[in-house]
Scaffold this active site. Sequence first.
Site, PDB file in Angstrom:
ATOM      1  N   PRO A 250      23.983 -58.419 -33.354  1.00 43.07           N
ATOM      2  CA  PRO A 250      23.634 -59.863 -34.204  1.00 43.07           C
ATOM      3  C   PRO A 250      22.333 -59.948 -34.229  1.00 43.07           C
ATOM      4  CG  PRO A 250      24.603 -60.114 -31.894  1.00 43.07           C
ATOM      5  CD  PRO A 250      24.852 -58.639 -32.251  1.00 43.07           C
ATOM      6  N   ASP A 424      18.206 -58.572 -30.512  1.00 44.89           N
ATOM      7  CA  ASP A 424      19.789 -58.694 -30.132  1.00 44.89           C
ATOM      8  C   ASP A 424      20.117 -60.060 -29.570  1.00 44.89           C
ATOM      9  OD1 ASP A 424      22.342 -58.385 -29.436  1.00 44.89           O
ATOM     10  OD2 ASP A 424      22.251 -56.283 -29.040  1.00 44.89           O
ATOM     11  N   HIS A 425      20.744 -60.837 -30.148  1.00 45.18           N
ATOM     12  CA  HIS A 425      21.008 -62.309 -29.665  1.00 45.18           C
ATOM     13  C   HIS A 425      21.972 -62.419 -28.526  1.00 45.18           C
ATOM     14  CE1 HIS A 425      20.217 -66.323 -29.751  1.00 45.18           C
ATOM     15  NE2 HIS A 425      20.694 -66.753 -30.755  1.00 45.18           N
ATOM     16  N   ARG A 426      22.770 -61.170 -28.392  1.00 45.10           N
ATOM     17  CA  ARG A 426      23.566 -60.951 -27.094  1.00 45.10           C
ATOM     18  C   ARG A 426      22.712 -61.046 -25.947  1.00 45.10           C
ATOM     19  NH1 ARG A 426      26.872 -55.839 -28.968  1.00 45.10           N
ATOM     20  NH2 ARG A 426      24.730 -55.079 -29.175  1.00 45.10           N
ATOM     21  N   ILE A 428      19.135 -61.473 -25.776  1.00 45.04           N
ATOM     22  CA  ILE A 428      17.812 -62.437 -25.831  1.00 45.04           C
ATOM     23  C   ILE A 428      18.114 -63.615 -26.397  1.00 45.04           C
ATOM     24  CG2 ILE A 428      15.580 -62.461 -26.726  1.00 45.04           C
ATOM     25  CD1 ILE A 428      15.746 -59.402 -26.573  1.00 45.04           C
TER      26      ILE A 428
END
Length: 452
Positions: A250, A424-426, A428
């Site tokens: 993501p 990577d929004h998972r 950060i």
Amino acid sequence: MSQVIEVKVPDIGDYKDVPVIDILISPGDTVEHEQPLVTLESDKATIDIPSPRAGTVKELKVQSGSRVSEGSLILLLEVEEAGKQAESQPESAKSAAAPQATQSTQAAEATSEKETKPASSPAPSTSATSASVSQAAAIEKSIATTTGRPSHASPSVRQLARELGADIQRIAGNGPKGRITKEDVQAYVKQILSQAQAAPGMGSGSGSGLSLVPWPNVDFAKFGPVEAKPLSRIKKISGAALHRNWVMIPHVTNHEEADITQLEAFRVQLSQEQKNAEVKVTLLAFLIKACAAALKQFPSFNTSLVDDNLVYKQYYNIGFAADTPNGLVVPVIKNADQKGLLDLAQEMAELAKLAREGKLKPEQMQGGCFSISSLGGIGGTHFTPIINAPEVAILGVSRSSMRAVWDGQQFVPRLILPLSLSYDHRVIDGAEAARFNAYLAKVLADFRRILL
């Protein structure tokens, strides 16, 4: 009369110490001529090693994870002498004729039965439905269980699975001896998509699920002259990786701008001092040094997500995208935090030269913690770079430009550098990414901060 022969790795090009990822046979197995025995995987491709003769496997000399090169011994194969093998061929041909005749008879009967049916009566959908159900059950079984043994699949099938984002370890093989076929991969992906559409709360009208129309198949030659050129090897490999990374990670991109007016003046001064040397000090050397400092300040950017664990790295290796005639490659500068600007500039120039010549070694493109994609003087303002998995962030740098900036009393000319940080929004969140980019901009604005 039989004899035992040694089966060795044939000519596989310039690859050395290539790992064995699949053992496709076991001691005692009977193999045919050209049947794949083991699968090797280099940094660029997977390679099946075929059997040079038909025979029986007596002893394996490698195991999964072993590293081999041209001439390495794979196994011992018991084969029949040429005369004996020739005598056995008529018998095998005779035995093969019976099932072939049976299949022909069955096909003829099926055709006759089909012709006797009235044309007006539609074919019942029961058989198609039951076939779909049985196929779905087989795929569902493959999804639910992951076998501990290696997956047997050809390089082309593995490439297809990578392009579609499918885990080859979760696909059940319906080919000979459990081998995974192209149809198995396609059926697995179709089942995943159908499950996503049929999941509770993901039906039509809910705004979720996938409903993709077929890819357009256009005859471009109808509209004018065309010329088809195959993709380069690098673009084929990097394209599959980029597709996987974009689909599986993501992405979110944070945009920032850095005032590099003083930094550029310092860079020009260094270049003048080094004008008699072969090393050219570029902005990228400063960016690599600044990113190493930022990774120390924000450790979550120097991680990799492995299952449910976040692996924090205690080293700072920075990769940079190098433009080559065949496509982009990413050389990696190891321990960038321990090297000075001139050392970084020297190593970067050497790696870029090897990349353009196609002479980079696999170890020179491995072990990266963070990547930089710089468009340099090409142009652009901001863009969205794709994360280089298993890293969790990448910095995109566009062309700097002079702007009039208000300093509180008047407008002054300042050199502004656009920064685009994809993360990577998972791993950060947005606030942390904004702090990272803001810190990076401050370091580039006043490089003395790197000493703090």
